[in-house]
Design an enzyme around this catalytic site. Structure first.
Site, PDB file in Angstrom:
ATOM      1  N   GLU A  13     -38.560  -1.168  19.635  1.00 19.45           N
ATOM      2  CA  GLU A  13     -39.616  -1.794  18.849  1.00 19.45           C
ATOM      3  C   GLU A  13     -39.742  -3.292  19.119  1.00 19.45           C
ATOM      4  OE1 GLU A  13     -39.051  -0.275  14.859  1.00 19.45           O
ATOM      5  OE2 GLU A  13     -38.955   1.768  15.623  1.00 19.45           O
ATOM      6  N   HIS A  59     -39.460  15.366   6.025  1.00 17.93           N
ATOM      7  CA  HIS A  59     -38.959  14.099   6.565  1.00 17.93           C
ATOM      8  C   HIS A  59     -37.442  14.144   6.620  1.00 17.93           C
ATOM      9  CE1 HIS A  59     -38.285   9.533   6.314  1.00 17.93           C
ATOM     10  NE2 HIS A  59     -38.690   9.830   7.531  1.00 17.93           N
ATOM     11  N   HIS A  60     -36.892  13.950   7.801  1.00 12.67           N
ATOM     12  CA  HIS A  60     -35.444  13.907   7.995  1.00 12.67           C
ATOM     13  C   HIS A  60     -35.066  12.522   8.501  1.00 12.67           C
ATOM     14  CE1 HIS A  60     -35.459  18.562   8.957  1.00 12.67           C
ATOM     15  NE2 HIS A  60     -35.779  18.290   7.702  1.00 12.67           N
ATOM     16  N   GLU A  61     -34.747  11.628   7.597  1.00 11.46           N
ATOM     17  CA  GLU A  61     -34.277  10.287   8.018  1.00 11.46           C
ATOM     18  C   GLU A  61     -32.761  10.359   8.149  1.00 11.46           C
ATOM     19  OE1 GLU A  61     -35.535   7.082   9.002  1.00 11.46           O
ATOM     20  OE2 GLU A  61     -33.397   7.187   9.454  1.00 11.46           O
ATOM     21  N   HIS A  63     -39.228   9.402  14.894  1.00  9.02           N
ATOM     22  CA  HIS A  63     -39.250   7.937  14.851  1.00  9.02           C
ATOM     23  C   HIS A  63     -37.901   7.427  15.345  1.00  9.02           C
ATOM     24  CE1 HIS A  63     -42.995   6.711  12.582  1.00  9.02           C
ATOM     25  NE2 HIS A  63     -43.159   7.956  12.971  1.00  9.02           N
ATOM     26  N   GLU A  64     -37.904   6.189  15.867  1.00  7.23           N
ATOM     27  CA  GLU A  64     -36.720   5.639  16.540  1.00  7.23           C
ATOM     28  C   GLU A  64     -36.182   6.673  17.529  1.00  7.23           C
ATOM     29  OE1 GLU A  64     -36.539   5.905  12.918  1.00  7.23           O
ATOM     30  OE2 GLU A  64     -37.899   4.222  12.985  1.00  7.23           O
ATOM     31  N   GLU A  69     -42.433   7.793  17.806  1.00  5.91           N
ATOM     32  CA  GLU A  69     -42.775   6.390  17.591  1.00  5.91           C
ATOM     33  C   GLU A  69     -42.387   5.655  18.880  1.00  5.91           C
ATOM     34  OE1 GLU A  69     -42.062   3.375  13.868  1.00  5.91           O
ATOM     35  OE2 GLU A  69     -40.315   4.233  14.823  1.00  5.91           O
ATOM     36  N   GLU A 118     -46.323   0.113  10.849  1.00  5.78           N
ATOM     37  CA  GLU A 118     -45.403  -0.371   9.808  1.00  5.78           C
ATOM     38  C   GLU A 118     -45.152  -1.877   9.929  1.00  5.78           C
ATOM     39  OE1 GLU A 118     -41.901   2.017  10.349  1.00  5.78           O
ATOM     40  OE2 GLU A 118     -41.255   0.936  12.121  1.00  5.78           O
TER      41      GLU A 118
HETATM   42  C1  NOJ Z   1     -38.845   3.877  10.037  1.00  9.14           C
HETATM   43  C2  NOJ Z   1     -40.032   4.717  10.353  1.00  9.14           C
HETATM   44  O1  NOJ Z   1     -40.736   4.216  11.455  1.00  9.14           O
HETATM   45  C3  NOJ Z   1     -40.891   4.774   9.115  1.00  9.14           C
HETATM   46  O2  NOJ Z   1     -42.086   5.476   9.394  1.00  9.14           O
HETATM   47  C4  NOJ Z   1     -40.113   5.413   7.993  1.00  9.14           C
HETATM   48  O3  NOJ Z   1     -40.879   5.391   6.833  1.00  9.14           O
HETATM   49  C5  NOJ Z   1     -38.810   4.673   7.748  1.00  9.14           C
HETATM   50  N1  NOJ Z   1     -38.110   4.474   8.959  1.00  9.14           N
HETATM   51  C6  NOJ Z   1     -37.913   5.420   6.794  1.00  9.14           C
HETATM   52  O4  NOJ Z   1     -37.513   6.626   7.373  1.00  9.14           O
HETATM   53 CA    CA Z   2     -39.705   2.617  13.174  1.00  2.42          CA
END
Ligand code: NOJ
Ligand code: CA
Length: 682
Positions: free
Chosen positions: A183, A385-387, A465-466, A484, A490
């Site tokens: 990023e 969503h899997h963070e 993402h990431e 992403e 964001e």
């Molecule tokens: C970074 C992601 O790019 C974003 O879309 C997300 O909301 C946050 N992380 C939390 O997971």
């Molecule tokens: Ca991100």
């Protein structure tokens, strides 16, 4: 030198001719091949020290000067000197295949394959092949090592592959190995001022030729960055493993394809299908269950800091909020709704520490059964969503049940995330040993394939993402629908917003990797605490056409969309799956206009974005079907629109009837753009 001499001679069947050349100056004559249309040629040569090099020309002009090939290993001597070409092979290939979803329905894959077989003249006598695939718009090449006694196990310390550009030029590149992963904004510097860059790196050579250097089919190998060694020469710089060799292999192995897309101009770079073509066909199977489309999301208020992912008074993923977003989606024909912060695990310090995340445990104020049923009644699905917070093994341990859980509640797409600093992803091996991984390490490239395969078992698509960078792998794993891997919308929520030229940069750089989950459509043009986004409202609409993804977010809040009903119509109308795509004009970082034809329909959509300067863009409508009349719904910057003032919301929406014989000339405001919908009139 005598033995080298002999081996070269035997290998090429040119023993007699070479025998006359003094040993030290000896060079085997290059072996060459040309793309089927004759435009792109490669020559592989061996110098007097037995070092192999490849060189590339296009339309007779040197693009890559002789550039080294080879490897360093952690446990044995390098492969570099004392090589000989033993034989070569050529074959032609031409096939057209259909994408289950994408920017083009049909993809022609026409190339000439050129295999150069090499052997060491040392006692190790290792053999390998460099396989080139030559296209009219560039080439890919990879190393292939057959199983052999002196390479039963391979431990790669680094790759010695060079890219010696034959001219200087301007390069658009992102730094590699810095804490914020992929990023970063693109640097624009002389090619001879690049340091260590991630790929893709796009270069406009002094003579105007555009070249994009990247890699295709990155699996079970470390991602390639490039470091400038001297002048205009870049060299491969493989992503480290965690305290281990960068790449470990057993038996036969090959590298990903090192790719060079070459074109006369920036649009030509975007039109190349080489990245997709160098990936293997769909390994998963039927994709008819995946329907490209848009999604709303309980998201922007979190990114802006008004709601929280964690439980508490500001928790965003509450039943009441989610129902409101489902109602909004249903009312606008948006088939999916993302909800972040729905699960247990966010309450502590989750950044870089996802060990509490549980993707089968909703929070008590998020009644998933009720919400999934409520959504279904309204023709809407939830997006999971899997963070992971970078706790990758912790995620793998619950991978299967997490996707089963998502499938049980009717989800078609899950967004994943790996928020942690670069080089800090947590891997725990079965014996308990802990490692810290880079996103593009060999282990992580395999992790993402495990995610694709597991998600597919449950007929789920994912949007990471990431992520590891895109290398066209969505051809092979077509449920990996977006990622992403660049500064998306964001960043416009926070301080240090994306500059107006950002999207005109990423079209010709990041977008060469494949679909991006940019999350467009912030019609309010406001980030945290009302801070201004450096864009006009027309540009937000244009992004739906310009930045491709089969899953496009309608990223602003329902309350904000209610304030902009007229521009909202374009967001409702614009599809996310295309029959055809044409880049009508463009200069990297300045502007670009893209026209796309919807799949399964006759409509065309045009989007254009500029940079901080006002300009006017003209283009022909000759992509339209001749003899048909189209109603053009034009969304353009108002005459007073400007991203620097409170006129950034100024927009003109007008209708015209146009045909393929017409041209359009439209003004773009500073920070602006335009979007057009063209539908045939009866
Ligand atoms: C970074 C992601 O790019 C974003 O879309 C997300 O909301 C946050 N992380 C939390 O997971
Ligand atoms: Ca991100």
């Amino acid at each position: 030198m005598k033995s080298l001499h002999l081996a070269l001679g035997l290998g090429l069947g040119l023993g007699l001719a070479l025998a006359a050349v003094p040993a030290l100056a000896q060079q085997s004559p290059p072996v060459t091949a040309t793309s089927p249309d004759g435009a792109v040629s490669v020559a592989v040569s061996i110098d007097g020290d037995g070092r192999a090099a490849y060189a590339v020309t296009r339309k007779g002009k040197a693009i890559i000067a002789p550039s080294r090939l080879g490897f360093l290993f952690t446990d044995v001597a390098k492969i570099d000197r004392r090589l000989t070409i033993t034989s070569t092979e050529q074959r032609d290939f031409d096939e057209t295949w259909t994408q289950p979803w994408g920017e083009w329905a049909q993809i022609r894959n026409r190339y000439r394959e050129f295999k150069v077989h090499l052997k060491e003249t040392t006692a190790l006598a290792r053999v390998f092949t460099v396989t080139f695939r030559l296209y009219e718009d560039g080439l890919g090449f990879r190393y292939e090592f057959p199983q052999q006694p002196n390479m039963a196990k391979t431990r790669v310390a680094d790759e010695l592959t060079e890219f010696a550009f034959a001219q200087d030029g301007t390069a658009w590149w992102k730094p590699a190995y810095l804490w914020n992963r992929e990023e970063y904004l693109y640097n624009k510097t002389g090619l001879s001022a690049v340091s260590t860059a991630a790929t893709p790196i796009t270069i406009r050579l002094a003579d105007g030729t555009h070249v994009a250097l990247h890699e295709a089919a990155l699996v079970d190998y470390a991602g390639m960055n490039v470091t400038r060694t001297e002048g205009t020469t870049l060299r491969a710089n493989l992503t480290p493993g965690a305290g281990e060799p960068k790449v470990q292999k057993t038996g036969a192995w090959s590298t990903p394809w090192r790719t060079l897309i070459i074109a006369d101009d920036a649009p030509g770079i975007y039109h190349s299908h080489l990245m997709l073509n160098l990936n293997e066909p769909n390994k998963l199977g039927d994709m008819s269950w995946f329907k490209p489309g848009k999604f709303a999301g309980v998201w922007w208020n979190m990114i802006k800091g008004e709601w929280s992912w964690a439980r508490g008074p500001k928790h965003g993923a509450t039943n009441a909020n989610v129902k409101r977003y489902i109602d909004f989606a249903a009312a606008n024909g948006i088939p999916d709704v993302l909800v972040e912060g729905w699960n247990v695990g966010w309450d502590g310090d989750w950044f870089g520490n996802g060990c509490d995340m549980d993707f089968t445990k909703p929070t008590e104020d998020f009644d998933i059964a009720m919400l999934a049923a409520y959504a279904k009644k309204k023709g809407v699905r939830l997006v999971g969503h899997h963070e992971t917070g970078g706790a990758v093994t912790h995620y793998e341990n619950q991978l299967d049940r997490s996707f089963a859980f998502a499938a049980k509640y009717g989800m078609m797409v899950v967004k994943t995330g790996y928020v942690t600093d670069a080089g800090q992803l947590e891997r725990v091996d079965p014996d308990g040993t802990k490692y810290r991984e880079w996103l593009e390490s060999q282990w992580m490239t395999n992790h993402f394939v495990r995610v694709a395969e597991t998600a597919y078992k449950h007929r789920i698509a994912f949007d990471s993402h990431e992520p590891v960078k895109g290398t066209g792998l969505h051809r092979t794993y077509p449920n990996w629908v977006a990622r992403e891997g660049m500064r998306g919308m964001e960043y416009n929520a926070w301080g240090g917003k994306n500059p107006p030229e950002h999207e005109a940069n990423i079209v010709f750089t990041r977008m060469l990797e494949g679909p991006m989950d940019f999350t467009p459509g912030i019609l309010s043009l406001e980030g945290e605490r009302g801070s201004a986004i450096l864009s006009t409202i027309a540009k937000q609409l244009a992004l739906y056409v310009v930045i491709y993804s089969p899953v496009q977010m309608v990223a602003d809040t329902p309350e904000n969309y209610a304030k902009y009903p007229a521009p909202m119509k374009f967001i409702r109308d614009v599809p996310t799956d295309w029959q055809d795509t044409r880049v009508l004009n463009g200069e990297i970082g300045d502007y670009v206009t893209i026209a796309r034809k919807e799949r399964g329909g006759e409509g065309w959509y045009v989007g254009a974005v500029g940079d901080e300067e006002a300009r006017s863009l003209s283009f022909k409508l000759d992509f339209l079907t001749p003899g048909k009349r189209y109603r053009a719904e034009i969304y353009r910057d108002g005459d007073d629109a400007d991203y620097r003032t409170d006129k950034r919301h100024s927009i003109v929406i007008e209708n015209k009837v146009l045909t393929s014989a017409d041209s359009l000339s439209l003004k773009i405001a500073p920070g602006g753009g335009f979007a057009i919908r063209l539908v045939p009139v009866k």
